[in-house]
Scaffold this active site. Structure first.
Site, mmCIF file in Angstrom:
data_model
loop_
_atom_site.group_PDB
_atom_site.id
_atom_site.type_symbol
_atom_site.label_atom_id
_atom_site.label_comp_id
_atom_site.label_asym_id
_atom_site.label_seq_id
_atom_site.Cartn_x
_atom_site.Cartn_y
_atom_site.Cartn_z
ATOM 1 N N ASP A 1 27.776 -95.662 -12.121
ATOM 2 C CA ASP A 1 27.373 -96.550 -11.031
ATOM 3 C C ASP A 1 28.535 -97.173 -10.283
ATOM 4 O O ASP A 1 28.326 -97.797 -9.244
ATOM 5 C CB ASP A 1 26.464 -97.668 -11.584
ATOM 6 N N HIS B 1 29.227 -98.660 -21.322
ATOM 7 C CA HIS B 1 28.130 -97.722 -21.539
ATOM 8 C C HIS B 1 27.759 -97.726 -23.004
ATOM 9 O O HIS B 1 28.617 -97.875 -23.876
ATOM 10 C CB HIS B 1 28.528 -96.296 -21.111
ATOM 11 N N HIS C 1 20.568 -100.842 -15.783
ATOM 12 C CA HIS C 1 20.389 -99.382 -15.737
ATOM 13 C C HIS C 1 20.707 -98.951 -14.295
ATOM 14 O O HIS C 1 21.819 -99.142 -13.813
ATOM 15 C CB HIS C 1 18.952 -99.085 -16.188
HETATM 16 N N1 CMC Z 1 31.134 -106.330 -18.053
HETATM 17 C C1 CMC Z 1 31.608 -107.252 -18.910
HETATM 18 N N2 CMC Z 1 31.443 -107.171 -20.237
HETATM 19 C C2 CMC Z 1 30.766 -106.115 -20.706
HETATM 20 C C3 CMC Z 1 30.251 -105.130 -19.876
HETATM 21 C C4 CMC Z 1 30.458 -105.266 -18.501
HETATM 22 N N3 CMC Z 1 30.005 -104.365 -17.646
HETATM 23 N N4 CMC Z 1 29.634 -104.176 -20.612
HETATM 24 C C5 CMC Z 1 29.742 -104.567 -21.879
HETATM 25 N N5 CMC Z 1 30.435 -105.739 -21.939
HETATM 26 C C6 CMC Z 1 30.772 -106.469 -23.118
HETATM 27 C C7 CMC Z 1 29.615 -107.361 -23.567
HETATM 28 O O1 CMC Z 1 29.654 -108.631 -22.969
HETATM 29 C C8 CMC Z 1 29.858 -107.414 -25.048
HETATM 30 O O2 CMC Z 1 30.917 -108.304 -25.286
HETATM 31 P P1 CMC Z 1 30.871 -109.295 -26.548
HETATM 32 O O3 CMC Z 1 30.815 -108.368 -27.758
HETATM 33 O O4 CMC Z 1 32.122 -110.071 -26.415
HETATM 34 O O5 CMC Z 1 29.611 -110.092 -26.376
HETATM 35 C C9 CMC Z 1 30.369 -106.021 -25.381
HETATM 36 O O6 CMC Z 1 30.980 -105.542 -24.186
HETATM 37 C C10 CMC Z 1 29.284 -105.039 -25.815
HETATM 38 O O7 CMC Z 1 28.227 -105.097 -24.851
HETATM 39 P P2 CMC Z 1 26.742 -104.647 -25.157
HETATM 40 O O8 CMC Z 1 25.846 -105.172 -24.098
HETATM 41 O O9 CMC Z 1 26.395 -104.954 -26.574
HETATM 42 O O10 CMC Z 1 26.863 -103.087 -25.057
HETATM 43 P P3 CMC Z 1 25.693 -102.126 -24.709
HETATM 44 O O11 CMC Z 1 26.010 -100.835 -25.323
HETATM 45 O O12 CMC Z 1 24.367 -102.711 -25.015
HETATM 46 O O13 CMC Z 1 25.858 -102.115 -23.122
HETATM 47 C C11 CMC Z 1 25.511 -101.656 -20.893
HETATM 48 C C12 CMC Z 1 25.715 -101.072 -22.291
HETATM 49 C C13 CMC Z 1 25.515 -100.526 -19.877
HETATM 50 C C14 CMC Z 1 24.148 -102.387 -20.857
HETATM 51 C C15 CMC Z 1 26.629 -102.670 -20.581
HETATM 52 O O14 CMC Z 1 27.886 -102.039 -20.672
HETATM 53 C C16 CMC Z 1 26.442 -103.326 -19.222
HETATM 54 O O15 CMC Z 1 25.728 -104.315 -19.109
HETATM 55 N N6 CMC Z 1 27.127 -102.784 -18.166
HETATM 56 C C17 CMC Z 1 26.921 -103.288 -16.822
HETATM 57 C C18 CMC Z 1 25.681 -102.683 -16.205
HETATM 58 C C19 CMC Z 1 25.889 -101.237 -15.791
HETATM 59 O O16 CMC Z 1 26.921 -100.899 -15.234
HETATM 60 N N7 CMC Z 1 24.880 -100.426 -16.046
HETATM 61 C C20 CMC Z 1 24.906 -99.003 -15.710
HETATM 62 C C21 CMC Z 1 24.973 -98.188 -16.955
HETATM 63 S S1 CMC Z 1 25.353 -96.463 -16.652
HETATM 64 C C22 CMC Z 1 24.080 -95.867 -15.655
HETATM 65 C C23 CMC Z 1 22.748 -96.008 -16.213
HETATM 66 O O17 CMC Z 1 22.463 -95.667 -17.353
HETATM 67 O O18 CMC Z 1 21.876 -96.434 -15.467
#
Ligand code: CMC
Length: 377
Positions: A313, A262, A223
């Site tokens: 971010d 996201h 987050h």
């Molecule tokens: N880098 C590499 N792979 C990623 C990333 C990333 N940043 N984000 C998603 N993926 C991949 C993930 O590994 C998965 O791949 P697979 O299906 O092959 O296992 C797929 O994309 C779907 O990921 P998910 O975790 O199921 O998707 P989600 O909707 O739960 O994730 C998220 C959202 C923000 C947690 C994730 O994109 C993430 O971890 N991003 C990095 C952390 C980040 O930048 N956070 C700030 C978010 S915006 C500001 C805020 O709200 O605070």
């Protein structure tokens, strides 16, 4: 017992938990709306104070109303002496986000009336919003050996936050960059920390407890903690010609690249689009485009390899870093903005209160015979 066929929405993904008039995210078109106003218009024309008014009162202020809010926030900058003493007693090695979480909770001890749920919470919302820069400034100045904080009433909220952390009055460009960053981070629908705040408020707990829950939730690297991790990545990469190799190696190891992806946006986060431009502008003003250029390469590689887009971010840390803000204050700066949204959501929750209490699908055993301790192996 729930039927085993009941579908579990892991991470509550796509679950519509409540109605809100505060914020709308169009994840397909990449639009973000506060109370009907497009974030791009607010970033171009508004200020953090005006945006906070919009979130708290549901409409844009007149010039008199805005002046009154600015005045009130300036008055509330000064922390109670006892709070200053508590901050000065905290270990200087503590993470500022932990200090902030603890201080929000402690501040409630000095504001007993404001912290009760109900109508007076608008006063608590303003108190907390005004106090966060002072809490961060008080803690950071002491650990960095900087002179004590002054309230500097002539400074806007954004300029005061920068002054509190940098011990110098910012340039106009820096103030505007911070103002825009604060506007962009002020609210974001039912993100994890806002949801945490609303869950706490839904038990009829007080505003300060709700914001304490929210700060603890924002801290996580998935987050608000992501902006600090982005800078760690840039430092690890070093030179733009290493970016492709480092990012590809991380992806090959299935590591997440912070600042990308996201839950709601399926296209570029509109806040990232605006902050990218500010990263370039501040970089040009400082004669240092190093971070901007690195981020452009990282962006290209992550999109090419994973089809992921930047989120808010990705670029914020480069803007803060170029202004001289230490990396461990990035997430607290995020909190200093999001507090407007958290408190607006808590006020909304109090207006239409329904205890937030979902259900879990039980997957453990039932009817196990109780074994006395002496007979267990
Ligand atoms: N880098 C590499 N792979 C990623 C990333 C990333 N940043 N984000 C998603 N993926 C991949 C993930 O590994 C998965 O791949 P697979 O299906 O092959 O296992 C797929 O994309 C779907 O990921 P998910 O975790 O199921 O998707 P989600 O909707 O739960 O994730 C998220 C959202 C923000 C947690 C994730 O994109 C993430 O971890 N991003 C990095 C952390 C980040 O930048 N956070 C700030 C978010 S915006 C500001 C805020 O709200 O605070």
């Amino acid at each position: 017992m729930p039927s085993p066929t009941e579908e579990v929405q892991r991470g509550l993904q796509d679950v519509v938990a409540l109605e809100s008039h505060l914020c709308f995210i169009d994840g397909k078109e990449g639009r973000l709306i506060y109370e009907g106003y497009d974030i791009r218009d607010l970033a171009a024309h508004s200020s953090f104070e005006e945006t906070a008014y919009l979130l708290w009162y549901g409409r844009l202020p007149t010039s008199d109303q805005l002046a009154a809010l600015r005045h009130r926030l300036t008055e509330l900058r000064t922390l109670p002496d006892a709070m200053v003493a508590r901050l000065d007693a905290m270990p200087s090695t503590a993470a500022p986000i932990d200090v902030l979480r603890t201080a929000v909770s402690e501040l409630s001890l000095f504001e007993p009336d404001e912290s009760r749920p109900g109508a007076s919470s608008i006063g608590g919302a303003q108190r907390l919003t005004a106090a966060l820069p002072s809490i961060l400034g008080q803690f950071h100045r002491r650990r960095a050996g900087l002179p004590p904080l002054e309230s500097r009433p002539a400074l806007s909220h954004a300029a005061y936050l920068l002054y509190a952390l940098l011990n110098r009055e910012p340039t106009e460009l820096e103030s505007r960059a911070m103002d825009v960053a604060l506007i962009l981070h002020a609210d974001h629908e039912l993100n994890a920390s806002t949801f945490a705040a609303r869950v706490t408020a839904s038990t009829l707990s007080d505003l300060y407890s709700a914001v304490t829950s929210a700060v603890g939730t924002l801290k996580g690297p998935l987050h608000g903690g992501a902006n600090e991790r982005v800078m760690e990545l840039l430092d690890e990469i070093g030179a733009p010609d290493r970016a492709e190799e480092v990012v590809k190696a991380k992806l090959a190891r299935h590591e997440r690249i912070m600042g990308f992806g996201h839950r709601v946006y399926k296209v570029e986060d509109p806040r990232a689009t605006i902050l990218r431009e500010w990263s370039r502008r501040i970089g040009e003003a400082k004669g240092d485009l190093h971070y901007y250029e690195l981020l452009r390469v990282v962006e290209r590689v992550v999109h090419q390899e994973k089809g992921l887009y930047p989120n808010v971010d990705l670029y914020s840390g480069s803007v803060y870093s170029l202004m001289g803000i230490p990396h461990d204050l990035f997430t607290p700066v995020f909190a200093a903005s999001r507090v407007a949204g958290w408190t607006a959501h808590v006020l909304e929750e109090y207006q239409d209160l329904r205890l937030i209490r979902p259900t879990a699908k039980y997957i453990g055993p039932v009817d196990l015979p109780y074994v006395p301790i002496a007979s267990r192996v």
